[in-house]
Design an enzyme around this catalytic site. Structure first.
Site, PDB file in Angstrom:
ATOM      1  CB  SER A  46      -0.951  -0.038   1.191  1.00  0.00           C
ATOM      2  OG  SER A  46      -1.964   0.925   1.069  1.00  0.00           O
ATOM      3  CD  GLU A  63      -5.406  -4.265  -3.757  1.00  0.00           C
ATOM      4  OE1 GLU A  63      -5.421  -3.819  -2.590  1.00  0.00           O
ATOM      5  OE2 GLU A  63      -4.404  -4.797  -4.274  1.00  0.00           O
ATOM      6  CG  HIS A 102      -5.631  -2.547   0.538  1.00  0.00           C
ATOM      7  ND1 HIS A 102      -4.822  -2.391  -0.556  1.00  0.00           N
ATOM      8  CD2 HIS A 102      -5.114  -1.737   1.508  1.00  0.00           C
ATOM      9  CE1 HIS A 102      -3.862  -1.514  -0.275  1.00  0.00           C
ATOM     10  NE2 HIS A 102      -4.014  -1.114   0.974  1.00  0.00           N
TER      11      HIS A 102
END
Length: 522
Positions: free
Chosen positions: A191, A312, A406
């Site tokens: 990320s 995600e 995610h």
């Protein structure tokens, strides 16, 4: 092992440190790589720490960077320990052979958290399994939020990124004493950590410090300077102070964090809005990092492992019920997605044709994820065939609604699926064999540059980590990516003059969704 005189001792550039043996692995925690970034050093580039005499105890994690807590909705899924103290520019090392001169491969971990949250103390990031399998693991704390990424007229940009560079330089100088090879360093992040790793890969200052890089759910990118300035200006307006580093440094730290959290509620990875980010600064980041890598001006000779999770967006939509809200909004949500991606109706219509059974939230989430994350990584792989490997994590969480969201892959990469903090996101019963496969791939990549499947070429091989074991698919998202190369972008509304339709309609849709998301995060 308790804090006695039998733990391993290693010399660093600033003094000796004593670690602990834990399950046959030497662990050193809280080693300072830079001085505390407060007082006269606040909002300034990192400086070396003061050397110390004797042996410094390195048995416990060091202080974490100042940060606001996650909202209740997100704290159900994500852990973020807080350790108080000013000496927050520290790192941790897990190694099987301290002081041996073994020259083992090294993996340096940059945590995610939107550059506002996270730390190296999150239990999911425990580096024991990497060291067990012959890779020295280093995890890094760095400045966050306005302290690390505020943009001020009276302070240099990107101090948090400069912290990461200082940590990389520390690794280059010191890791040999821990049994690591400074010429075999893999920079790895997820990320915001992946975005940081990609930017550092493109930075001239890191030449010779990085041999390989892993970008998990984050492309190399620089944020728009006005977008970052708006965060600072909105904070300054609430605090009733000038938008300068000098004025911000005089504000109580807790008040600053509360104000940052309040202003940040209107931002979202999917819906956009003002947010902290890395900016082109003409120095550490001399130009757009993705373009520098695509042009071949940076990162030459560095092997890449890059990828994403299948869903995600679900980590941003499921907490607080935003997934259902977007489905109910229908056309308004699609308009917001088009505004975020600066495209016309042709793109969401094509996604609908490719995914006829998907709801509006899935169309919005996948479309924006492809635009912001997957397509840039795909372009980067196309520019670097033969040295790039791509993956997709597709195993769905046991927590209803999260899917392959995610950050879900992290417990598999670190082989920490059994810790409670991993189960907050994955639920009970995550397949151990999938963790073995994914962790082994990362170990292989750090050691050799080959994670165990074909390098990127015209057939577009992507390793899928999902139910039933890993397998390689060829061009699994090529149809979606083709849309972004053929779509006709709609210019973003300019800062001056009236916004013509459909710009005004789209902007209103975005504002409605951001307010809704912010209300649900409270």
């Amino acid at each position: 092992m308790t804090a006695d005189q039998t733990g391993p001792v290693v010399s660093t550039p600033h003094g000796a440190v004593r670690g602990r043996y834990e399950q046959g692995i030497a662990v050193f925690r809280g080693i300072p790589y830079a001085a505390p970034p407060f007082g006269p050093r606040r909002f300034r580039p990192p400086r070396p720490p003061e050397p110390w005499d004797g042996v410094r105890d390195a048995g416990a994690f060091g202080p974490t960077a100042p940060k606001p807590p996650y909202s209740e909705a997100f704290a159900r899924y994500l852990s973020d320990p807080v350790i108080l103290g000013d000496d927050c520019l520290n790192l941790n090392v897990w190694t099987p052979e301290p002081g041996s001169g073994a020259r083992l491969p090294v993996l340096v971990w940059l945590h995610g958290g939107a550059l506002t949250r996270g730390s190296s103390a999150v239990p999911v990031y425990d580096g024991h399994a990497f060291a067990r399998d012959g890779v020295v693991c280093v995890s890094v704390n760095y400045r966050l939020g306005v302290e690390g990424y505020g943009l001020f007229p009276d302070a240099p940009p990107n101090p948090g990124l400069r912290d990461q560079l200082a940590a990389l330089r520390w690794v280059h100088e010191a890791i040999g004493a821990f049994g690591g090879d400074p010429d075999q360093v893999t920079l790895c992040g997820q990320s915001a950590g992946a975005i940081s790793a990609g930017v550092l890969l493109a930075a001239p200052a890191t030449r010779g410090l990085i041999r390989r890089a892993v970008l998990q759910s984050g492309p190399p990118e620089a944020s728009d300077r006005d977008k970052v300035r708006r965060m600072v200006r909105r904070m300054a307006a609430r605090l009733k102070i000038p938008a300068t580093a000098e004025a911000f440094a005089a504000v109580d730290r807790d008040l600053l964090l509360r104000t940052q959290a309040e202003v940040g509620r209107l931002s979202s990875p999917v819906l956009g809005g003002p947010a902290f980010g890395i900016v082109v600064d003409g120095d550490l980041v001399p130009r757009d990092p993705l373009q520098a890598l695509l042009d071949g001006d940076a990162g030459q000779g560095v092997d890449l492992l890059m990828g994403w999770t299948r869903d995600e967006y679900r980590l941003w939509f499921v907490p607080g019920g935003l997934l259902e809200h977007i489905d109910r909004l229908g056309p308004v949500a699609l308009a917001a997605a088009m505004a975020r991606c600066h495209v016309g109706h042709d793109v969401p219509r094509a996604y609908r044709a490719l995914h006829p059974d998907a709801g509006v939230a899935e169309i919005v989430g996948q479309m924006v994820t492809d635009h912001l994350l997957r397509a840039p990584l795909h372009r980067l792989a196309d520019a670097r065939p033969g040295t790039s490997h791509l993956y997709e994590f597709a195993w769905p969480s046991r927590i209803p609604g999260l899917g392959a969201c995610h950050a879900l892959e992290l417990g598999f990469v670190f082989d920490t699926g059994d810790v409670p903090e991993s189960k907050k996101l994955a639920g009970e019963g995550a397949p151990r064999e999938l963790g073995d496969a994914m962790h082994t791939a990362w170990v292989r990549f750090a050691a050799t540059g080959d994670p165990g499947w074909e390098a990127w070429d015209a057939s577009h091989p992507v390793r899928i980590f999902g139910d039933g074991g890993p397998y390689t698919a060829y061009g699994p998202r090529d149809a979606e990516f083709a849309l972004w190369s053929t779509a006709h972008p709609v210019p973003e509304p300019g800062p001056a003059g009236p916004i013509r339709a459909p710009g005004a309609e789209w902007a209103a849709a975005v504002r409605r969704l951001r307010r809704s998301a912010a209300a649900r995060r409270r």
